[in-house]
Scaffold this active site. Structure first.
Site, PDB file in Angstrom:
ATOM      1  N   GLY A   1     -13.359  27.429  25.208  1.00  0.00           N
ATOM      2  CA  GLY A   1     -13.320  27.498  26.673  1.00  0.00           C
ATOM      3  C   GLY A   1     -14.077  28.648  27.304  1.00  0.00           C
ATOM      4  N   THR A   2     -15.166  29.100  26.660  1.00  0.00           N
ATOM      5  CA  THR A   2     -15.927  30.179  27.322  1.00  0.00           C
ATOM      6  C   THR A   2     -16.632  29.654  28.583  1.00  0.00           C
ATOM      7  OG1 THR A   2     -17.954  29.886  26.024  1.00  0.00           O
ATOM      8  CG2 THR A   2     -16.310  31.403  25.143  1.00  0.00           C
TER       9      THR A   2
ATOM     10  N   ILE B   1     -16.692  11.368  23.626  1.00  0.00           N
ATOM     11  CA  ILE B   1     -17.628  10.571  24.429  1.00  0.00           C
ATOM     12  C   ILE B   1     -16.832   9.575  25.269  1.00  0.00           C
ATOM     13  CG2 ILE B   1     -19.488   8.855  24.316  1.00  0.00           C
ATOM     14  CD1 ILE B   1     -20.584  10.393  21.887  1.00  0.00           C
ATOM     15  N   LEU B   2     -17.105   9.561  26.567  1.00  0.00           N
ATOM     16  CA  LEU B   2     -16.366   8.680  27.480  1.00  0.00           C
ATOM     17  C   LEU B   2     -17.115   7.361  27.645  1.00  0.00           C
ATOM     18  CD1 LEU B   2     -15.558  11.527  30.004  1.00  0.00           C
ATOM     19  CD2 LEU B   2     -13.890  10.361  28.517  1.00  0.00           C
TER      20      LEU B   2
ATOM     21  N   ASN C   1     -21.787  17.634  32.871  1.00  0.00           N
ATOM     22  CA  ASN C   1     -21.576  18.146  31.511  1.00  0.00           C
ATOM     23  C   ASN C   1     -22.577  19.258  31.228  1.00  0.00           C
ATOM     24  OD1 ASN C   1     -20.713  18.155  28.689  1.00  0.00           O
ATOM     25  ND2 ASN C   1     -22.645  17.106  28.228  1.00  0.00           N
TER      26      ASN C   1
ATOM     27  N   HIS D   1     -24.715  20.946  28.194  1.00  0.00           N
ATOM     28  CA  HIS D   1     -25.146  20.678  26.812  1.00  0.00           C
ATOM     29  C   HIS D   1     -26.024  21.838  26.340  1.00  0.00           C
ATOM     30  CE1 HIS D   1     -26.072  18.368  23.258  1.00  0.00           C
ATOM     31  NE2 HIS D   1     -27.326  18.758  23.403  1.00  0.00           N
TER      32      HIS D   1
ATOM     33  N   ASP E   1     -25.360  12.213  26.927  1.00  0.00           N
ATOM     34  CA  ASP E   1     -26.363  13.197  27.357  1.00  0.00           C
ATOM     35  C   ASP E   1     -27.543  12.551  28.073  1.00  0.00           C
ATOM     36  OD1 ASP E   1     -24.896  15.348  26.271  1.00  0.00           O
ATOM     37  OD2 ASP E   1     -25.749  14.994  24.297  1.00  0.00           O
TER      38      ASP E   1
ATOM     39  N   GLU F   1     -24.590  32.905  26.754  1.00  0.00           N
ATOM     40  CA  GLU F   1     -24.665  34.064  27.671  1.00  0.00           C
ATOM     41  C   GLU F   1     -25.808  33.949  28.669  1.00  0.00           C
ATOM     42  OE1 GLU F   1     -22.819  37.558  24.801  1.00  0.00           O
ATOM     43  OE2 GLU F   1     -24.972  37.500  25.179  1.00  0.00           O
TER      44      GLU F   1
ATOM     45  N   ALA G   1     -27.727  31.196  29.402  1.00  0.00           N
ATOM     46  CA  ALA G   1     -28.001  29.920  30.082  1.00  0.00           C
ATOM     47  C   ALA G   1     -26.718  29.213  30.533  1.00  0.00           C
ATOM     48  CB  ALA G   1     -28.826  29.013  29.168  1.00  0.00           C
TER      49      ALA G   1
HETATM   50  C1  GAR Z   1     -20.753  24.962  24.415  1.00  0.00           C
HETATM   51  O1  GAR Z   1     -21.879  25.506  23.789  1.00  0.00           O
HETATM   52  C2  GAR Z   1     -21.092  23.625  25.056  1.00  0.00           C
HETATM   53  O2  GAR Z   1     -22.359  23.596  25.631  1.00  0.00           O
HETATM   54  C3  GAR Z   1     -21.036  22.714  23.872  1.00  0.00           C
HETATM   55  O3  GAR Z   1     -19.930  23.163  23.123  1.00  0.00           O
HETATM   56  C4  GAR Z   1     -19.710  24.560  23.372  1.00  0.00           C
HETATM   57  C5  GAR Z   1     -18.292  24.746  23.874  1.00  0.00           C
HETATM   58  O4  GAR Z   1     -17.952  26.101  23.992  1.00  0.00           O
HETATM   59  N1  GAR Z   1     -20.910  21.343  24.267  1.00  0.00           N
HETATM   60  C6  GAR Z   1     -21.462  20.332  23.616  1.00  0.00           C
HETATM   61  O5  GAR Z   1     -22.071  20.464  22.584  1.00  0.00           O
HETATM   62  C7  GAR Z   1     -21.259  18.975  24.256  1.00  0.00           C
HETATM   63  N2  GAR Z   1     -22.155  18.011  23.701  1.00  0.00           N
HETATM   64  P1  GAR Z   1     -16.792  26.612  24.929  1.00  0.00           P
HETATM   65  O6  GAR Z   1     -15.526  25.828  24.581  1.00  0.00           O
HETATM   66  O7  GAR Z   1     -16.649  28.065  24.573  1.00  0.00           O
HETATM   67  O8  GAR Z   1     -17.206  26.397  26.361  1.00  0.00           O
END
Ligand code: GAR
Length: 202
Positions: free
Chosen positions: A16-17, A96-97, A111, A113, A154, A181, A183
């Site tokens: 969850g960052t 995936i929804l 979303n 990515h 995507d 960090e 992007a």
């Molecule tokens: C993030 O890098 C996000 O972009 C990626 O998973 C990570 C989740 O980190 N998402 C995908 O790959 C979706 N296809 P977070 O839980 O710390 O936000």
């Protein structure tokens, strides 16, 4: 109504960052929306703790408990409706929804990515795997993309992208952190604000 805000739900699966970046941006970058709900498809996601610390309501909805993808999505739709959610932000949501779901929130699901779409994206490209693939290919520039979500993984319209350079000796973990960090944590709040602003004009 000058101060009306769009009701946002953030869907998460892990650390969850990106959710944290959204929470921290509330009131500054994100002026036209408010996070009303965080939904996780993983009861152990640390993202749930982040939401609780910020006094945001949380729900856990899992495919395992619901029994099928169809029932899982039905439950998600009910929770979203019950909370009057107008915009869904997928922030590290690893499921995936289906079209049945995405068509009900047309241009109302976004979303983040961790690559420059259309590189290293689609089914099977998530989390660290995306950075492993970028390093294995040998690209010199990667980055992050925020896009609308439709039935193609995507594949929806791009809202924002930001490039990040790969450096000598990068590991997937080091690259993941730099992309987050430099992007993701920047363009996800900015894109959320942009979409909320436009929704308020509808
Ligand atoms: C993030 O890098 C996000 O972009 C990626 O998973 C990570 C989740 O980190 N998402 C995908 O790959 C979706 N296809 P977070 O839980 O710390 O936000």
């Amino acid at each position: 109504m000058l101060d009306r805000k769009i009701n946002i739900a953030v869907l998460v699966s892990g650390g969850g960052t990106n959710l944290q970046a959204l929470i921290d941006a509330q009131g500054s970058v994100i002026k036209s929306g408010e996070i009303k709900l965080v939904i996780s498809n993983n009861e152990n996601a640390y993202a749930l703790e982040r939401a609780k610390k910020a006094n945001i309501k949380t729900e856990v909805v899992t495919r395992k408990i619901e029994g099928s993808q169809e029932k899982f999505e039905e439950k998600l739709l009910k929770v979203l409706k019950d909370n009057n959610i107008e915009l869904i932000v997928l922030a590290g949501f690893m499921s995936i929804l289906s079209e049945n779901f995405t068509s009900k929130y047309n241009k109302r699901i976004i979303n983040v990515h961790p690559s420059l779409i259309p590189s290293f994206c689609g089914k099977g490209f998530y989390g660290l795997k995306v950075h492993e693939a970028a390093l294995a290919y040998g690209v010199k520039v990667t980055g992050a993309t925020v896009h609308f979500v439709n039935e193609i993984p995507d594949g929806g319209e791009i809202i924002m992208q930001k490039a990040v350079y790969i450096e000598e000796g990068d590991t997937p973990e080091v690259l993941q952190k730099r992309v987050m960090e430099n992007a993701e944590w920047i363009i996800l709040p900015q894109s959320t604000q942009k979409v909320c602003e436009n929704l308020l004009k509808e």
